[in-house]
Design a protein around this motif. Structure first.
Motif, PDB file in Angstrom:
ATOM      1  N   ASP A 125       0.823  -1.217   0.000  1.00  0.00           N
ATOM      2  CA  ASP A 125       0.000   0.000   0.000  1.00  0.00           C
ATOM      3  C   ASP A 125       0.856   1.265   0.000  1.00  0.00           C
ATOM      4  OD1 ASP A 125      -2.200  -1.669   0.048  1.00  0.00           O
ATOM      5  OD2 ASP A 125      -2.736  -1.218   2.144  1.00  0.00           O
ATOM      6  N   LEU A 126       1.980   1.235   0.736  1.00  0.00           N
ATOM      7  CA  LEU A 126       2.853   2.404   0.851  1.00  0.00           C
ATOM      8  C   LEU A 126       3.941   2.440  -0.223  1.00  0.00           C
ATOM      9  CD1 LEU A 126       3.329   2.417   4.724  1.00  0.00           C
ATOM     10  CD2 LEU A 126       1.964   4.010   3.382  1.00  0.00           C
ATOM     11  N   LYS A 127       3.929   1.416  -1.097  1.00  0.00           N
ATOM     12  CA  LYS A 127       4.953   1.294  -2.143  1.00  0.00           C
ATOM     13  C   LYS A 127       6.364   1.241  -1.538  1.00  0.00           C
ATOM     14  CE  LYS A 127       2.129   3.392  -5.754  1.00  0.00           C
ATOM     15  NZ  LYS A 127       0.868   3.351  -5.097  1.00  0.00           N
ATOM     16  N   LEU A 128       6.482   0.452  -0.483  1.00  0.00           N
ATOM     17  CA  LEU A 128       7.767   0.198   0.145  1.00  0.00           C
ATOM     18  C   LEU A 128       8.172  -1.235  -0.190  1.00  0.00           C
ATOM     19  CD1 LEU A 128       7.131   1.746   3.686  1.00  0.00           C
ATOM     20  CD2 LEU A 128       8.496   2.727   1.848  1.00  0.00           C
ATOM     21  N   ASP A 129       9.420  -1.418  -0.554  1.00  0.00           N
ATOM     22  CA  ASP A 129       9.903  -2.729  -0.975  1.00  0.00           C
ATOM     23  C   ASP A 129      10.570  -3.445   0.198  1.00  0.00           C
ATOM     24  OD1 ASP A 129      10.606  -4.896  -2.530  1.00  0.00           O
ATOM     25  OD2 ASP A 129      12.376  -3.923  -3.380  1.00  0.00           O
ATOM     26  N   ILE A 130       9.755  -4.172   0.956  1.00  0.00           N
ATOM     27  CA  ILE A 130      10.247  -4.923   2.108  1.00  0.00           C
ATOM     28  C   ILE A 130       9.991  -6.403   1.864  1.00  0.00           C
ATOM     29  CG2 ILE A 130       9.941  -5.368   4.577  1.00  0.00           C
ATOM     30  CD1 ILE A 130       9.120  -2.413   4.857  1.00  0.00           C
ATOM     31  N   ASN A 131      11.025  -7.203   2.025  1.00  0.00           N
ATOM     32  CA  ASN A 131      10.896  -8.646   1.877  1.00  0.00           C
ATOM     33  C   ASN A 131      10.508  -9.223   3.237  1.00  0.00           C
ATOM     34  OD1 ASN A 131      11.100 -11.319   1.059  1.00  0.00           O
ATOM     35  ND2 ASN A 131      13.300 -11.386   1.379  1.00  0.00           N
ATOM     36  N   ALA A 132       9.214  -9.480   3.432  1.00  0.00           N
ATOM     37  CA  ALA A 132       8.710 -10.009   4.705  1.00  0.00           C
ATOM     38  C   ALA A 132       8.639 -11.528   4.613  1.00  0.00           C
ATOM     39  CB  ALA A 132       7.336  -9.429   5.002  1.00  0.00           C
ATOM     40  N   VAL A 133       9.268 -12.201   5.568  1.00  0.00           N
ATOM     41  CA  VAL A 133       9.368 -13.661   5.552  1.00  0.00           C
ATOM     42  C   VAL A 133       8.822 -14.220   6.860  1.00  0.00           C
ATOM     43  CG1 VAL A 133      10.970 -15.610   5.425  1.00  0.00           C
ATOM     44  CG2 VAL A 133      11.434 -13.526   4.107  1.00  0.00           C
ATOM     45  N   LYS A 134       7.927 -15.214   6.744  1.00  0.00           N
ATOM     46  CA  LYS A 134       7.445 -15.912   7.930  1.00  0.00           C
ATOM     47  C   LYS A 134       8.416 -17.051   8.219  1.00  0.00           C
ATOM     48  CE  LYS A 134       4.086 -18.835  10.077  1.00  0.00           C
ATOM     49  NZ  LYS A 134       5.119 -19.608  10.761  1.00  0.00           N
ATOM     50  N   SER A 135       9.124 -16.911   9.318  1.00  0.00           N
ATOM     51  CA  SER A 135      10.111 -17.924   9.690  1.00  0.00           C
ATOM     52  C   SER A 135      10.514 -17.724  11.139  1.00  0.00           C
ATOM     53  CB  SER A 135      11.352 -17.807   8.800  1.00  0.00           C
ATOM     54  OG  SER A 135      12.340 -18.744   9.176  1.00  0.00           O
ATOM     55  N   ASP A 136      10.953 -18.784  11.753  1.00  0.00           N
ATOM     56  CA  ASP A 136      11.627 -18.697  13.032  1.00  0.00           C
ATOM     57  C   ASP A 136      12.973 -18.022  12.775  1.00  0.00           C
ATOM     58  OD1 ASP A 136      12.186 -19.705  15.899  1.00  0.00           O
ATOM     59  OD2 ASP A 136      13.862 -20.502  14.718  1.00  0.00           O
ATOM     60  N   VAL A 137      13.345 -17.031  13.579  1.00  0.00           N
ATOM     61  CA  VAL A 137      14.569 -16.281  13.297  1.00  0.00           C
ATOM     62  C   VAL A 137      15.813 -17.172  13.338  1.00  0.00           C
ATOM     63  CG1 VAL A 137      13.654 -14.058  14.030  1.00  0.00           C
ATOM     64  CG2 VAL A 137      14.862 -15.456  15.670  1.00  0.00           C
ATOM     65  N   PHE A 138      15.861 -18.142  14.232  1.00  0.00           N
ATOM     66  CA  PHE A 138      17.023 -19.017  14.317  1.00  0.00           C
ATOM     67  C   PHE A 138      17.161 -19.867  13.059  1.00  0.00           C
ATOM     68  CE2 PHE A 138      15.662 -18.334  18.750  1.00  0.00           C
ATOM     69  CZ  PHE A 138      16.775 -17.640  19.186  1.00  0.00           C
ATOM     70  N   SER A 139      16.054 -20.395  12.572  1.00  0.00           N
ATOM     71  CA  SER A 139      16.085 -21.183  11.335  1.00  0.00           C
ATOM     72  C   SER A 139      16.530 -20.329  10.167  1.00  0.00           C
ATOM     73  CB  SER A 139      14.696 -21.759  11.033  1.00  0.00           C
ATOM     74  OG  SER A 139      14.270 -22.599  12.060  1.00  0.00           O
ATOM     75  N   TYR A 140      15.996 -19.110  10.096  1.00  0.00           N
ATOM     76  CA  TYR A 140      16.346 -18.225   8.985  1.00  0.00           C
ATOM     77  C   TYR A 140      17.839 -17.900   8.994  1.00  0.00           C
ATOM     78  CZ  TYR A 140      16.430 -14.481   5.642  1.00  0.00           C
ATOM     79  OH  TYR A 140      16.750 -13.721   4.546  1.00  0.00           O
TER      80      TYR A 140
END
Length: 132
Positions: free
Chosen positions: A87-102
């Motif tokens: 909506d804000l035209k911001l390019d953010i790569n949002a990932v659903k993950s456990d931070v340790f696994s990522y």
């Protein structure tokens, strides 16, 4: 929640009541970014936002020109972050993950890693992040 500076500075973002996390306060965020602003050029800075929650920190970094990857294990916050980014035209790569696994599986490198874990996060878990 408000983006402080950058191309979306002054933009308010309404967080739905169904998201049960609290964004970093405006005063805290302003202090953090005053320090960061004096040490980094945001343009093309690669940022990893761990425990991104509402995306408050991610929105601020991207608004200032950084390339942002946001990690959170809550599907609702990730969906919110993706929708608001679009909506804000911001390019953010949002990932659903456990931070340790990522962290263990990613082969990317980052200039800044921002970690703001939940209040009930134990010290031993935090040390695991630092040691990875």
């Amino acid at each position: 929640m408000k983006i402080i500076s950058g191309r979306r500075g002054g933009q308010y973002i309404k967080v739905p009541k169904t998201i049960k996390v609290r964004p970093t306060t405006g005063k805290s965020k302003e202090g953090i970014f005053n320090i960061i602003n004096n040490n980094f050029d945001f343009k093309n800075l690669k940022v990893l936002d761990l425990f991104s929650g509402t995306g408050n920190i991610s929105f601020e970094f991207e608004s200032r020109g950084a390339n942002v990857t946001s990690i959170d294990n809550n599907i609702n916050t990730v969906k919110f972050l993706k929708k608001e980014s679009k909506d804000l035209k911001l390019d953010i790569n949002a990932v659903k993950s456990d931070v340790f696994s990522y962290i263990k599986k990613t082969n990317q490198s980052f200039d800044v890693i921002f970690a703001d874990p939940p209040y009930n996060f134990s010290n031993s878990e935090y040390l695991n992040i630092i040691n990875i």
